[in-house]
Design an enzyme around this catalytic site. Structure first.
Site, PDB file in Angstrom:
ATOM      1  N   ARG A 190      11.899  -6.106   4.822  1.00 28.86           N
ATOM      2  CA  ARG A 190      11.609  -4.712   4.465  1.00 28.86           C
ATOM      3  C   ARG A 190      12.495  -3.705   5.203  1.00 28.86           C
ATOM      4  O   ARG A 190      12.774  -3.850   6.382  1.00 28.86           O
ATOM      5  CB  ARG A 190      10.140  -4.452   4.800  1.00 28.86           C
ATOM      6  CG  ARG A 190       9.672  -3.056   4.503  1.00 28.86           C
ATOM      7  CD  ARG A 190       8.187  -3.005   4.364  1.00 28.86           C
ATOM      8  NE  ARG A 190       7.471  -3.067   5.633  1.00 28.86           N
ATOM      9  CZ  ARG A 190       6.162  -2.885   5.737  1.00 28.86           C
ATOM     10  NH1 ARG A 190       5.431  -2.665   4.667  1.00 28.86           N
ATOM     11  NH2 ARG A 190       5.571  -2.953   6.904  1.00 28.86           N
ATOM     12  N   ARG A 235      -9.406   0.890   9.034  1.00 26.04           N
ATOM     13  CA  ARG A 235      -9.078  -0.503   9.334  1.00 26.04           C
ATOM     14  C   ARG A 235     -10.190  -1.187  10.114  1.00 26.04           C
ATOM     15  O   ARG A 235     -10.061  -2.370  10.430  1.00 26.04           O
ATOM     16  CB  ARG A 235      -7.808  -0.549  10.186  1.00 26.04           C
ATOM     17  CG  ARG A 235      -6.504  -0.801   9.398  1.00 26.04           C
ATOM     18  CD  ARG A 235      -5.383  -0.657  10.382  1.00 26.04           C
ATOM     19  NE  ARG A 235      -4.174  -1.342  10.115  1.00 26.04           N
ATOM     20  CZ  ARG A 235      -3.085  -0.783   9.569  1.00 26.04           C
ATOM     21  NH1 ARG A 235      -3.109   0.460   9.144  1.00 26.04           N
ATOM     22  NH2 ARG A 235      -1.978  -1.472   9.448  1.00 26.04           N
ATOM     23  N   ARG A 285      14.558  -0.186   9.924  1.00 25.13           N
ATOM     24  CA  ARG A 285      13.635  -1.319   9.874  1.00 25.13           C
ATOM     25  C   ARG A 285      12.613  -1.107  10.981  1.00 25.13           C
ATOM     26  O   ARG A 285      12.971  -0.673  12.079  1.00 25.13           O
ATOM     27  CB  ARG A 285      14.372  -2.645  10.063  1.00 25.13           C
ATOM     28  CG  ARG A 285      15.281  -2.936   8.869  1.00 25.13           C
ATOM     29  CD  ARG A 285      15.864  -4.318   8.887  1.00 25.13           C
ATOM     30  NE  ARG A 285      16.917  -4.419   7.897  1.00 25.13           N
ATOM     31  CZ  ARG A 285      16.749  -4.938   6.669  1.00 25.13           C
ATOM     32  NH1 ARG A 285      15.589  -5.419   6.300  1.00 25.13           N
ATOM     33  NH2 ARG A 285      17.758  -4.984   5.818  1.00 25.13           N
ATOM     34  N   LYS A 334       0.835  -1.217   0.000  1.00 26.56           N
ATOM     35  CA  LYS A 334       0.000   0.000   0.000  1.00 26.56           C
ATOM     36  C   LYS A 334       0.867   1.262   0.000  1.00 26.56           C
ATOM     37  O   LYS A 334       0.633   2.187  -0.767  1.00 26.56           O
ATOM     38  CB  LYS A 334      -0.931   0.019   1.233  1.00 26.56           C
ATOM     39  CG  LYS A 334      -1.856  -1.177   1.357  1.00 26.56           C
ATOM     40  CD  LYS A 334      -2.832  -1.043   2.515  1.00 26.56           C
ATOM     41  CE  LYS A 334      -2.192  -1.038   3.892  1.00 26.56           C
ATOM     42  NZ  LYS A 334      -1.576  -2.329   4.285  1.00 26.56           N
ATOM     43  N   ARG A 394      -0.627  -8.744  13.508  1.00 24.28           N
ATOM     44  CA  ARG A 394      -1.156  -7.768  12.534  1.00 24.28           C
ATOM     45  C   ARG A 394      -2.044  -8.458  11.498  1.00 24.28           C
ATOM     46  O   ARG A 394      -3.062  -7.912  11.083  1.00 24.28           O
ATOM     47  CB  ARG A 394       0.015  -7.044  11.842  1.00 24.28           C
ATOM     48  CG  ARG A 394       0.670  -6.025  12.757  1.00 24.28           C
ATOM     49  CD  ARG A 394       2.100  -5.751  12.383  1.00 24.28           C
ATOM     50  NE  ARG A 394       2.241  -4.964  11.173  1.00 24.28           N
ATOM     51  CZ  ARG A 394       3.388  -4.897  10.470  1.00 24.28           C
ATOM     52  NH1 ARG A 394       4.445  -5.574  10.854  1.00 24.28           N
ATOM     53  NH2 ARG A 394       3.445  -4.147   9.414  1.00 24.28           N
TER      54      ARG A 394
END
Ligand code: AMP
Length: 214
Positions: free
Chosen positions: A127, A88, A160, A13, A172
């Site tokens: 990531r 959300r 990070r 996203k 999550r």
């Protein structure tokens, strides 16, 4: 044009939102980025949400709706808003609908980014982000350059996220399936939903989003 990018953590996203900002002069409203900024600047709210975020749970609707309201009231609209990581929950979706109506604005499209869970774990644990400009890197698909300088801004401030680990990711994902995925049906029923394959290459996903917005 106002759009929502909807998808689980690691669906891409943020990356796609940044492309839309560059290409369409839109404004990215990421509640995750706002909450991380509150933590970094050490506000009371930032301290309150830190543990919840690190665990991977959702912070309260009241806090995130307040953050979005503040941003919308400061009216930086330009080419429209990209809601990234918000809403959300159904309560957040209802609140966003009301805020947009109050501003005389519409929600034009909700893009659901579809990805499978195994790919998410691989993506998220690899990531990294440039702490100065937000450029996203990935050890597997787009590694940090050998000279340790961000390709976008030249900074060496790579970071990070504390919640990009397998334990937090599991929480999550659970939060996504329990609280956020009902929004897919909600927006489908309203006629606003378009789905794209989030597992394609970054450019192909961007092309699918452009088609969905055409
Ligand atoms: P993100 O950067 O979107 O992955 O968000 C990071 C974390 O911030 C999430 O795991 C939540 O703890 C919190 N967060 C971000 N956006 C929201 C939201 N709309 N509602 C509740 N919590 C959120």
């Amino acid at each position: 044009m106002n759009i929502i990018l909807l998808g689980p953590p690691g669906a891409g996203k943020g990356t796609q939102a940044r492309k839309l900002v560059d290409e369409r002069n839109m404004v990215q409203l990421s509640t995750g980025d706002m909450l991380r900024a509150a933590r970094t600047s050490g506000t009371e709210m930032g301290k309150k949400v830190a543990a919840v975020m690190d665990r991977g749970d959702l912070v309260t609707d009241e806090i995130v709706i307040g953050l979005i309201r503040e941003q919308l009231e400061s009216d930086q609209g330009g080419g429209g808003y990209i809601f990234d990581g918000f809403p959300r929950t159904l309560a957040q979706a209802d609140a966003l609908g009301r805020l947009l109506v109050d501003m005389g604005e519409n929600l034009d499209c909700v893009i659901e980014m579809q990805v499978d869970d195994d790919a998410l774990v691989a993506r998220i644990t690899a990531r990294a982000t440039c702490g100065d400009c937000g450029e996203v890197y990935n050890d597997l698909t787009k590694p940090i350059p050998a000279d340790q300088k961000c390709t976008n801004c030249g900074s060496s401030n790579f970071q990070r996220r504390a919640d990009d680990n397998e334990d937090s990711l599991r929480t999550r994902l659970l939060a996504y399936y329990k609280q956020t995925s009902p929004l897919i049906g909600y927006y489908y029923a309203k006629g606003d939903l378009k789905s794209v394959n989030g597992l394609a290459s970054m450019d192909d996903v961007a092309d699918s989003i452009s088609e969905a917005l055409a």
